[in-house]
Design an enzyme around this catalytic site. Sequence first.
Site, PDB file in Angstrom:
ATOM      1  N   GLY A  84      -6.934   9.472   9.716  1.00 61.66           N
ATOM      2  CA  GLY A  84      -7.202   9.785  11.029  1.00 61.66           C
ATOM      3  C   GLY A  84      -8.326  10.696  11.509  1.00 61.66           C
ATOM      4  N   LYS A  86       1.046  -1.314   0.027  1.00 57.45           N
ATOM      5  CA  LYS A  86       0.263  -0.111   0.071  1.00 57.45           C
ATOM      6  C   LYS A  86       1.000   1.287   0.118  1.00 57.45           C
ATOM      7  CE  LYS A  86      -2.844   1.667   3.516  1.00 57.45           C
ATOM      8  NZ  LYS A  86      -3.098   3.162   3.516  1.00 57.45           N
ATOM      9  N   ASN A 111      -8.839   2.147   9.617  1.00 55.77           N
ATOM     10  CA  ASN A 111      -8.204   1.870  11.047  1.00 55.77           C
ATOM     11  C   ASN A 111      -8.687   2.469  12.216  1.00 55.77           C
ATOM     12  OD1 ASN A 111      -4.487   1.177  11.468  1.00 55.77           O
ATOM     13  ND2 ASN A 111      -6.372   1.295  13.090  1.00 55.77           N
ATOM     14  N   ALA A 131      -8.926   5.872   4.393  1.00 57.62           N
ATOM     15  CA  ALA A 131      -8.820   6.947   5.115  1.00 57.62           C
ATOM     16  C   ALA A 131      -9.882   8.031   5.305  1.00 57.62           C
ATOM     17  CB  ALA A 131      -7.607   7.762   4.765  1.00 57.62           C
ATOM     18  N   GLY A 132     -10.241   8.375   6.496  1.00 59.01           N
ATOM     19  CA  GLY A 132     -11.111   9.334   6.807  1.00 59.01           C
ATOM     20  C   GLY A 132     -12.392   8.716   7.326  1.00 59.01           C
TER      21      GLY A 132
END
Lengths: 258, 73
Positions: free
Chosen positions: A160, A99, A208, A186-187
């Site tokens: 994040g 990635k 995550n 992401a986000g």
Amino acid sequence: MESLRIGNRVFRSRLFVGSGKYRDYEQMVECFDASGTECVTVALRRVDLKHERERRNLLDYVDRERFTILPNTAGCYTTEDAMRTARLARELGLGELVKLEVIADEETLLPNTAATIEATRVLAREGFSVWAYTNDDPVAARALEESGATAVMPLGAPIGSGLGILNPRNIATIVGRAKVPIIVDAGVGTASDVTCAMELGVDGVLLNTGIAKAGDPVAMARAMRHACEAGRLAFLAGRMPKREMAAPSSPKEGRFTG
Amino acid sequence: MRGGSGGLRVRLNGEEIEVERGSTIGQLLDRVVSDRSRVAVERNREIVPRATYDTTPVAAGDAIEVVSLVGGG
């Protein structure tokens, strides 16, 4: 649910989950289980030489029969560092997957797309399967695809941040023009963000913090799993057309009231 | 860059250490990690293939990185 092919790998789950920020490895594994994911991301860092012997290794917790491990190049700010990291991951026995992230600056953690495109070209030529993290920019997404990316991973919002899908129109445009799988990365803050992304027709979602920093991470992992499936099913079903004004669902004919 | 006891000074994960003259990457690894299969090694920004750990010498001034997997998104 129909399976997803990325390069030479096939996944039944369209949810991709990061391995950072959990309370401990036990909680991480519980979240993986609850999320239904079959592919988890990891990072590479210097071994802490003072404490190496007592420290537990992530690989002792992740069953490689069940999970594909996708190493990231998080924290790399140059093409060269990202390529070094990818090669180290391959040497660790993780295969050809990477990635790819080339970050532009520490405050926004937004990608340096020019450098990412350059690194994609080199790594793809070296045989890597490059899953390229990028902005929600259809032009950059196309350039990455043309440079040999196996999958393109536009952000929903900054890493994040948990702000959700900030530019759904761009994500839909990216999906509409892509020939490779598109994974929102992401986000993503909560279940509805996952559903929103999947309803736009993306092939998968990677997250995550949305799980790891939820009040109850394991419960949120389960919610994310269902959100991903719901969004995919809704996309395949095809939503109703939107209208400006109301339209009654019950017949106008045969009313017996005023 | 001869060390006090006749060793070689190298940078290992950013910290300067001394190793015996004639040491290999494999000997250095055995000093600092418990399981070679869990790490990957770079010497002066070039990958050291696993199969060559025991035949790759450490030279004075080398910058050696030993990395492994950690949680990340």
